[in-house]
Design a protein around this motif. Sequence first.
Motif, PDB file in Angstrom:
ATOM      1  N   GLU A  58     -10.191   1.480   6.305  1.00 21.94           N
ATOM      2  CA  GLU A  58     -10.265   2.767   5.634  1.00 21.94           C
ATOM      3  C   GLU A  58      -9.284   3.675   6.365  1.00 21.94           C
ATOM      4  N   ALA A  59      -8.390   4.292   5.583  1.00 26.15           N
ATOM      5  CA  ALA A  59      -7.366   5.135   6.196  1.00 26.15           C
ATOM      6  C   ALA A  59      -7.055   6.306   5.282  1.00 26.15           C
ATOM      7  N   LEU A  60      -6.460   7.328   5.849  1.00 24.71           N
ATOM      8  CA  LEU A  60      -6.014   8.456   5.037  1.00 24.71           C
ATOM      9  C   LEU A  60      -4.981   7.963   4.032  1.00 24.71           C
ATOM     10  N   ALA A  61      -5.101   8.401   2.800  1.00 21.28           N
ATOM     11  CA  ALA A  61      -4.184   7.952   1.753  1.00 21.28           C
ATOM     12  C   ALA A  61      -2.737   8.286   2.088  1.00 21.28           C
ATOM     13  N   THR A  62      -2.536   9.354   2.839  1.00 20.57           N
ATOM     14  CA  THR A  62      -1.177   9.763   3.189  1.00 20.57           C
ATOM     15  C   THR A  62      -0.706   9.175   4.517  1.00 20.57           C
ATOM     16  N   ALA A  63      -1.525   8.314   5.139  1.00 25.14           N
ATOM     17  CA  ALA A  63      -1.137   7.709   6.425  1.00 25.14           C
ATOM     18  C   ALA A  63      -1.610   6.260   6.487  1.00 25.14           C
ATOM     19  N   ALA A  98      -0.237   9.079  -5.807  1.00 26.14           N
ATOM     20  CA  ALA A  98      -0.848   7.916  -6.445  1.00 26.14           C
ATOM     21  C   ALA A  98      -0.634   6.676  -5.579  1.00 26.14           C
ATOM     22  N   LEU A  99      -1.635   5.805  -5.586  1.00 25.40           N
ATOM     23  CA  LEU A  99      -1.580   4.549  -4.847  1.00 25.40           C
ATOM     24  C   LEU A  99      -1.469   3.399  -5.832  1.00 25.40           C
ATOM     25  N   ASN A 118       0.802  -1.234   0.000  1.00 19.28           N
ATOM     26  CA  ASN A 118       0.000   0.000   0.000  1.00 19.28           C
ATOM     27  C   ASN A 118       0.834   1.284   0.000  1.00 19.28           C
ATOM     28  N   ALA A 119       1.881   1.280  -0.815  1.00 24.40           N
ATOM     29  CA  ALA A 119       2.738   2.462  -0.869  1.00 24.40           C
ATOM     30  C   ALA A 119       2.062   3.580  -1.665  1.00 24.40           C
ATOM     31  N   LYS A 172      -4.614  14.628  -1.006  1.00 25.04           N
ATOM     32  CA  LYS A 172      -4.372  14.830   0.421  1.00 25.04           C
ATOM     33  C   LYS A 172      -5.703  14.987   1.143  1.00 25.04           C
ATOM     34  N   GLY A 173      -5.822  14.308   2.285  1.00 22.81           N
ATOM     35  CA  GLY A 173      -7.062  14.367   3.046  1.00 22.81           C
ATOM     36  C   GLY A 173      -8.062  13.312   2.628  1.00 22.81           C
ATOM     37  N   GLU A 174      -7.800  12.628   1.507  1.00 21.33           N
ATOM     38  CA  GLU A 174      -8.731  11.607   1.019  1.00 21.33           C
ATOM     39  C   GLU A 174      -8.504  10.288   1.765  1.00 21.33           C
TER      40      GLU A 174
END
Length: 200
Positions: free
Chosen positions: A128-133, A72-73, A58-59, A96-98
């Motif tokens: 479900e988690a923040l895309a940046t975390a 991008a994921l 999940n980088a 960000k924030g998504e």
Amino acid sequence: MSDDLKVTAELRESFGKGAARKLRALGKIPAVLYGHGTEPVHVSLPGHQMLLILRKSNAVLELDIDGKGQLALVKDVQKDPVRQIIEHIDLIVVRKGEKVTIDVPIHLEGEAAPGTTVNQDSNTISLEALATAIPESVVVSIEGAEDGTQIFAKDLILPEGSSLITDEDTLIVAISIAQEQDLGEETDEAPAEEAAPAAE
């Protein structure tokens, strides 16, 4: 974001198997970036750097596409089934924030009580988690767990900012007594049962 996840992506205009083979020969991986209603963007990625990144689940990448930044994921990785060479990568646009829904590995920590067997029913869990975390894993402690212990999804301690998507009653780990002795008794009885008809 870690510098290891900053990737320079080059726009590509040639498509098809031949073009993809040429890219791979140059140590690059063809990829496509899509999502949020945007037109798909076809790029090539540095092969060695992506191999290192993909070891981590999940980088989230920080792409540099012609000087423009884009998070991008990694959505899907297509490999040659025989040679295990990466043939193509699908990336989805994140902001960000998504929040995103991802499958996170479950890591067992500690040792159960002596004489018990650890049965791990689920190797991953959906969060479900923040895309940046995005968490790398969810740690489950089984230290000293006794026979009959059951750990369900609802019992997990989730990383901060994450919420459970998997059904809360999903069994993650069950601890039981090893059955070696019972199996031995069944083995001893079997020849006697088979011998009975012969004796008659």
